[in-house]
Design a protein around this motif. Sequence first.
Motif, short mmCIF file in Angstrom:
data_model
loop_
_atom_site.label_atom_id
_atom_site.label_comp_id
_atom_site.label_asym_id
_atom_site.label_seq_id
_atom_site.Cartn_x
_atom_site.Cartn_y
_atom_site.Cartn_z
N TYR A 23 0.70 -1.24 0.17
CA TYR A 23 0.04 0.18 -0.19
C TYR A 23 0.80 1.20 0.09
O TYR A 23 0.65 2.10 -0.71
N LYS A 24 1.97 1.31 0.90
CA LYS A 24 2.87 2.40 0.95
C LYS A 24 3.60 2.67 -0.53
O LYS A 24 3.59 3.77 -0.70
N ARG A 25 4.21 1.42 -1.01
CA ARG A 25 4.91 1.34 -2.26
C ARG A 25 3.82 2.03 -3.43
O ARG A 25 4.30 2.87 -4.22
N THR A 26 2.47 1.63 -3.24
CA THR A 26 1.68 2.09 -4.49
C THR A 26 1.56 3.63 -4.29
O THR A 26 1.26 4.08 -5.35
N GLN A 27 1.39 4.06 -3.01
CA GLN A 27 1.18 5.69 -2.86
C GLN A 27 2.29 6.40 -3.25
O GLN A 27 2.30 7.40 -3.84
N GLU A 28 3.47 5.72 -2.92
CA GLU A 28 4.46 6.60 -3.48
C GLU A 28 4.66 6.52 -4.97
O GLU A 28 4.95 7.58 -5.65
N ASN A 29 4.56 5.61 -5.70
CA ASN A 29 4.24 5.44 -7.34
C ASN A 29 3.41 6.40 -7.70
O ASN A 29 3.57 6.94 -8.70
N ASN A 30 2.22 6.23 -7.00
CA ASN A 30 1.09 7.18 -7.56
C ASN A 30 1.65 8.67 -7.46
O ASN A 30 1.15 9.60 -8.18
N LYS A 31 2.22 9.12 -6.37
CA LYS A 31 2.92 10.57 -6.15
C LYS A 31 3.88 10.64 -7.38
O LYS A 31 3.77 11.82 -7.88
N PHE A 32 4.77 9.59 -7.65
CA PHE A 32 5.77 9.88 -8.39
C PHE A 32 5.27 10.25 -10.04
O PHE A 32 5.37 11.14 -10.92
N LEU A 33 3.77 9.36 -10.42
CA LEU A 33 3.29 9.47 -11.80
C LEU A 33 2.45 10.86 -11.75
O LEU A 33 2.42 11.28 -12.69
N GLU A 34 1.86 11.31 -10.44
CA GLU A 34 1.29 12.56 -10.28
C GLU A 34 2.25 13.66 -10.80
O GLU A 34 1.89 14.54 -11.44
N ILE A 35 3.74 13.49 -10.57
CA ILE A 35 4.50 14.42 -10.80
C ILE A 35 4.88 14.58 -12.27
O ILE A 35 5.10 15.30 -13.10
N THR A 36 5.11 13.02 -12.72
CA THR A 36 5.77 12.93 -14.28
C THR A 36 4.86 12.78 -15.07
O THR A 36 5.06 13.02 -16.47
N ASN A 37 3.43 12.73 -14.96
CA ASN A 37 2.68 12.58 -16.11
C ASN A 37 2.49 13.84 -16.74
O ASN A 37 2.34 13.74 -17.93
N PRO A 38 2.27 15.08 -16.21
CA PRO A 38 2.12 16.33 -17.00
C PRO A 38 3.53 16.44 -18.04
O PRO A 38 3.10 16.91 -19.16
N ILE A 39 4.59 15.98 -17.60
CA ILE A 39 5.70 16.23 -18.34
C ILE A 39 5.75 15.19 -19.63
O ILE A 39 5.76 15.56 -20.96
N GLY A 40 5.22 13.88 -19.29
CA GLY A 40 4.82 13.00 -20.47
C GLY A 40 3.82 13.20 -21.41
O GLY A 40 3.89 13.14 -22.48
N LYS A 41 2.70 14.04 -20.92
CA LYS A 41 1.77 14.61 -21.79
C LYS A 41 2.30 15.55 -22.78
O LYS A 41 1.97 15.51 -23.82
N THR A 42 2.99 16.43 -22.17
CA THR A 42 3.66 17.74 -23.02
C THR A 42 4.66 16.93 -24.06
O THR A 42 4.69 17.27 -25.16
N PHE A 43 5.48 15.99 -23.62
CA PHE A 43 6.27 15.18 -24.56
C PHE A 43 5.38 14.61 -25.73
O PHE A 43 5.66 14.83 -26.90
N ASN A 44 4.39 13.78 -25.40
CA ASN A 44 3.56 13.32 -26.42
C ASN A 44 2.77 14.16 -27.33
O ASN A 44 2.77 13.86 -28.44
#
Length: 128
Positions: A59-80
């Motif tokens: 559960y904690k590792r999933t929360q960490e990954n979700n925070k990471f994806l929350e930060i990096t998804n806008p960068i990925g969307k801009t790149f795509n």
Amino acid sequence: MKWLTQFMYGRYGHDHLNLFLLVLSIICSFLRFLFEPLIILSYISIILCCYRMFSKQTYKRTQENNKFLEITNPIGKTFNRTKNKWKYRKTHKYFKCPTCHQYLRVPKGKGQIEITCPHCHHHFDKRT
């Protein structure tokens, strides 16, 4: 191979944050010749990656990954978006809706057209 499956049962495994940590470790290992303290960052990222992978606190590792994806998804969307603009530059034009700022793709060569945003249903005129 059965022993590995049994060992990993109930453990977190691999995700996007682990992949990032692994790539960071490899890059820091190669760049350590330019700046020696980068090897410490390389070791820290490898240890953190292994800790996350073998952790049973999913559960904690999933929360960490979700925070990471929350930060990096806008960068990925801009790149795509930039990649798609370049890929379809001969056949389509991209516009931003003036009200909701949604990106819209319209075909080129149609002249002056009225564009309706599918998100907010705002109408605006543009030349393609």
